[in-house]
Every structure is written in C-alpha cells, then in structure tokens.
Design an enzyme around this catalytic site. Structure first.
Site, PDB file in Angstrom:
ATOM      1  N   SER A 131      40.022  44.773  50.785  1.00  0.00           N
ATOM      2  CA  SER A 131      41.041  45.103  51.786  1.00  0.00           C
ATOM      3  C   SER A 131      40.479  45.763  53.031  1.00  0.00           C
ATOM      4  CB  SER A 131      42.101  46.004  51.162  1.00  0.00           C
ATOM      5  OG  SER A 131      41.513  47.170  50.625  1.00  0.00           O
ATOM      6  N   HIS A 190      45.618  41.368  48.125  1.00  0.00           N
ATOM      7  CA  HIS A 190      45.592  40.911  49.519  1.00  0.00           C
ATOM      8  C   HIS A 190      45.434  39.396  49.615  1.00  0.00           C
ATOM      9  CE1 HIS A 190      45.678  44.670  51.809  1.00  0.00           C
ATOM     10  NE2 HIS A 190      45.081  45.190  50.753  1.00  0.00           N
ATOM     11  N   LYS A 229      53.072  43.564  49.265  1.00  0.00           N
ATOM     12  CA  LYS A 229      52.422  43.064  50.478  1.00  0.00           C
ATOM     13  C   LYS A 229      53.078  41.731  50.878  1.00  0.00           C
ATOM     14  CE  LYS A 229      48.137  45.461  49.125  1.00  0.00           C
ATOM     15  NZ  LYS A 229      48.462  46.798  49.628  1.00  0.00           N
TER      16      LYS A 229
HETATM   17  C1  LIG Z   1      43.364  45.557  46.319  1.00  0.00           C
HETATM   18  C2  LIG Z   1      44.557  46.426  46.061  1.00  0.00           C
HETATM   19  N1  LIG Z   1      44.944  46.644  44.804  1.00  0.00           N
HETATM   20  C3  LIG Z   1      46.012  47.405  44.517  1.00  0.00           C
HETATM   21  C4  LIG Z   1      46.757  48.003  45.521  1.00  0.00           C
HETATM   22  C5  LIG Z   1      47.932  48.847  45.166  1.00  0.00           C
HETATM   23  O1  LIG Z   1      49.120  48.160  45.443  1.00  0.00           O
HETATM   24  P1  LIG Z   1      50.511  48.838  45.209  1.00  0.00           P
HETATM   25  O2  LIG Z   1      50.967  49.326  46.549  1.00  0.00           O
HETATM   26  O3  LIG Z   1      51.390  47.768  44.644  1.00  0.00           O
HETATM   27  O4  LIG Z   1      50.311  49.944  44.235  1.00  0.00           O
HETATM   28  C6  LIG Z   1      46.396  47.798  46.850  1.00  0.00           C
HETATM   29  C7  LIG Z   1      47.175  48.447  47.925  1.00  0.00           C
HETATM   30  O5  LIG Z   1      46.676  48.951  48.890  1.00  0.00           O
HETATM   31  C8  LIG Z   1      45.262  46.993  47.131  1.00  0.00           C
HETATM   32  O6  LIG Z   1      44.881  46.788  48.382  1.00  0.00           O
END
Ligand SMILES: Cc1ncc(COP(=O)(O)O)c(C=O)c1O
Length: 404
Positions: free
Chosen positions: A192, A220, A251
């Site tokens: 990310s 992502h 997202k």
């Molecule tokens: C790669 C990744 N995994 C997990 C998450 C966590 O997502 P959530 O907002 O659903 O907890 C994010 C959020 O930033 C992320 O970028």
C-alpha cells in the site's frame, strides 16, 4: 488516579509526546468531511477539495445502488447484530455476502470479519500451531505484522520475515524449515505504501516446491487489479490458484468497513469454529454487509469501472512524470512521490491542501525513516478535469518546494 490531563504519570508522558510530535512537525491533524467520499469532498474550514488519498478506488462508496442496499438492509434487519454470530444467529445477508466474495476472488468459501485488520489477526493465530512456521514479507501491512506477532505469542509457532519481494531470501528460509509441519507465507498483493505488486507466480511456485500455504492480503487489489477487478490473482491469470486471500470491504468494495478471509470450505469453517474475533466479537452490521454485497454485484456487472480506474491511474502517473516528478513506477492506482523527511512530506500535503487537493503525507513509522512520501490514490470517480486540477496544484507546489 487523577483524571485531570497531565496529572498522572501516563497523562504527563502522553502530553509531552504529543507536544514533541507538534515540534517535529509530524503531528497528524484530522480533516473533517461533511459529504460522502467522492472525487471532491466538502472539508470543514476548506470548502470543496479534490480528494486524492481515498481508497474508494471504484467510487462505490457513493454509488446509488450501494447506498440503497444499505438503507433497505437497515429497514429489513435493523441496526445491529445483537451479539456474536454463533450465539444469537447470523443474518442471511452475511451468507450472501460471503458467497459473493468467494465467487469474486475465486475461492471455495469466505468468512467476513469487522475489518481486514481483524481477519489478518485472526488467521495465523487460529490455524497455526507450535509445529508450524509463518514467513511474512518485510513490507507487509501492519495488520499482518501484528497478526504474526499474535500467532507467535498464542500458538508458539515459529515466525520469520523475508526481505521485501526477495525470492532467494524466502527460498532459503523455507529450505531451512523442513522440520515444520505447516509452512505459511504471507504477502500483500499490492503494497500500500509503494503501489507495487507482489510477484505472485514466483511466490506460488516457491510455495509449491516447499509445500507451503500462500496467503495474499489483497486489500488494495480487490476491485482494482485484473481485467475485472478480482485482484492480484486475476492480474497474473492465476484466479483460483491462491490458497488463502484476505481482503477488505473498506476500500474498493464500497469503502464502509469490514474484511474477509477467502479460502477452502474447511479453512473458513475452522475459523468460524475457533477464530477468537468471530467467537467473541459482533459480526459486520447488516447494513454494511448489504452495501458490500451490492458493491460486489455492481463490480461484476460493471467491469468497465476497473478499466476507467486503470486509465485514470496511467493518465495521472504519466502527467506527474511529465511535470518532472519522479513517482514510484507501478501499475496500480497508488502513486507515491518520495519526499524524504516526514516533516517535508506533511508540509507538502499541507501546501497541496491550500491549493484544494487533499493528499496525505506519510512518514515514519508508517514508512521507513528518510522515505516519507505523499501518496496519491487515483479513483475511477475522478474526471480528467479533477486530475488536471490536481496536477496543476502539484506543479505549483512542486515549483515552490524546488522539487521540479
Ligand atoms: C494491505 C492492508 N491490509 C489490511 C488493511 C486493514 O483494512 P481494514 O480497514 O479493513 O481493517 C489495510 C488498510 O489500510 C491494508 O492496506
């Protein structure tokens, strides 16, 4: 214990640390919005600004069908779940959502969680034992890092970190672990902060050679990568070949909240039986589940949204380069521009906001020291006029800061 700020040792320490953040220019100020996430948002004290830092990749958080589905669900199921799923029942909309998610990402089954953070924390700590090993990419998301730490502490499994995207390092670590009953490799599908894509075909091959389970966090990538937005596996023509996919509903899939683990029937069933966040925490609100389900259905019916997203991302990256910026190369809608020091990245994002463009500066500890960046995220909701206006702001600020 006094409740007055600064009157007990904890408060004293926190107040001093917060002041320190301010002095160093790394204090995060929250911007309050008074409109839905869209290409342009109404920000308190700023008026309308172009948002270039949202994970609302497909523009679905404000899509009428997605909003309507949430409203209908509120009327049908009420506001809340009342308790955890195995205790007081589970809503039919959760089952429909989980079927749709599995269909979308190409697995047998899926299980929803209140966030992808929760899903990533649940997975290794629930399915591994002290005989096992989990290896995690160095640049994986914080939720994976904490999920691995939790697994080590709960199950006493072995853990390790391999150098980012370094197949030789991973190979060596897998080869050294031949005594482990289960070997698990976890990677982000899209990193990310970099916007780069994990080398899935090579990772899968390595996992096959070492009889390891491959877990891909596609937070992502779901709705973003692949011709029809099914994620990193589809991008590489490997749909159905990934053992376990974790991802978010927060997202591209409507952007509300929620996450899921998609895998075999057995793995999802085992998580239903044993994952502590399932057993001791309420499920997704039914309104959110219904909006996420509508997002999946919208995506399946409108793959052209993914094409628009890709075209917009390419357009923005190319034009930014033409202005003289050097964004990290990539094929995703995440377009980071490395600035260096955290305070400088935050300053640049403040200057962009003064020009009506909301893009966040990221620094340590989110990214390594010295690699602070402003990270642009392009959406299918942006028009070319939105992107051109944002690019003009980048040009102005870039010249002022001597970056171009
Ligand atoms: C790669 C990744 N995994 C997990 C998450 C966590 O997502 P959530 O907002 O659903 O907890 C994010 C959020 O930033 C992320 O970028």
């Amino acid at each position: 214990m006094s409740t007055t700020t600064g009157q007990n040792p904890l408060e004293t320490r926190l107040v001093a640390a917060l002041e320190d953040f301010r002095q160093q220019g790394v204090y995060k100020r929250l911007n309050h919005l008074d409109s839905p996430q869209a290409a342009r948002v109404r920000m308190e004290g700023r008026g309308e600004v172009i948002i270039l830092s949202s994970n609302n990749y497909l523009g679905l958080s404000n899509e009428p069908a997605v909003v309507e589905a949430g409203k209908r669900s509120l009327e049908r199921y009420g506001a809340g779940t009342g308790s955890v799923r195995f205790i007081c029942g589970t809503f039919t909309v959760h089952r429909e959502l989980e079927r749709a998610l599995a269909r979308l990402v190409g697995t047998e089954s899926s299980l929803s969680f209140v966030s992808a953070w929760n899903a990533n924390e649940a997975l290794p700590a629930t399915v591994l034992t002290e005989d096992d090993l989990v290896l995690s990419d160095q640049l994986n998301h914080a939720s994976i890092i904490d999920g691995v730490r939790l697994a080590k502490s709960i199950t006493k499994c072995q853990t390790g970190v391999y150098k980012h995207g370094d197949l030789d390092d991973l190979r060596a670590k897998l080869a050294a672990a031949s005594d482990r009953r289960v070997k698990m490799v976890i990677t982000d599908g899209v990193f990310s902060m970099e916007g780069s894509i994990a080398p899935l075909p090579a990772l899968k091959q390595l996992c096959r050679e070492h009889d390891a389970v491959l877990v891909v966090d596609d937070s992502h990538a779901t709705g973003v990568l692949g011709p029809t937005g099914r994620g990193t596996a589809e991008h590489f023509g490997m749909l159905g070949e990934i053992d376990v996919i974790t991802s978010t509903l927060g997202k591209a899939l409507g952007g509300a909240a929620g996450g899921f683990v998609a895998a075999s029937e057995a793995l999802c069933d085992y998580l239903t039986q044993r994952a502590r966040p399932q057993l001791f925490s309420n499920a997704l609100p039914p309104t959110v589940a219904a909006s996420a389900l509508a997002s999946v259905e919208f995506l399946e019916a409108h793959p052209e949204r993914v094409t628009t997203l890709r075209d917009n991302a390419n357009y923005f990256r190319d034009r930014l380069q033409a202005l003289g910026f050097k964004p990290l190369a990539g094929e995703t809608p995440i377009v980071p521009v490395i600035i260096g020091e955290t305070a400088d990245a935050i300053r640049m994002s403040d200057m962009l906001l003064d020009e009506g463009v909301f893009v966040t500066g990221f620094g340590f500890p989110v990214v390594p020291q010295g690699t602070a960046r402003v990270r642009c995220q392009v959406s299918a909701a942006h028009t070319r006029a939105d992107l051109d206006e944002a690019l003009a702001a980048f040009a102005k600020v870039g010249r002022k800061l001597g970056l171009i």
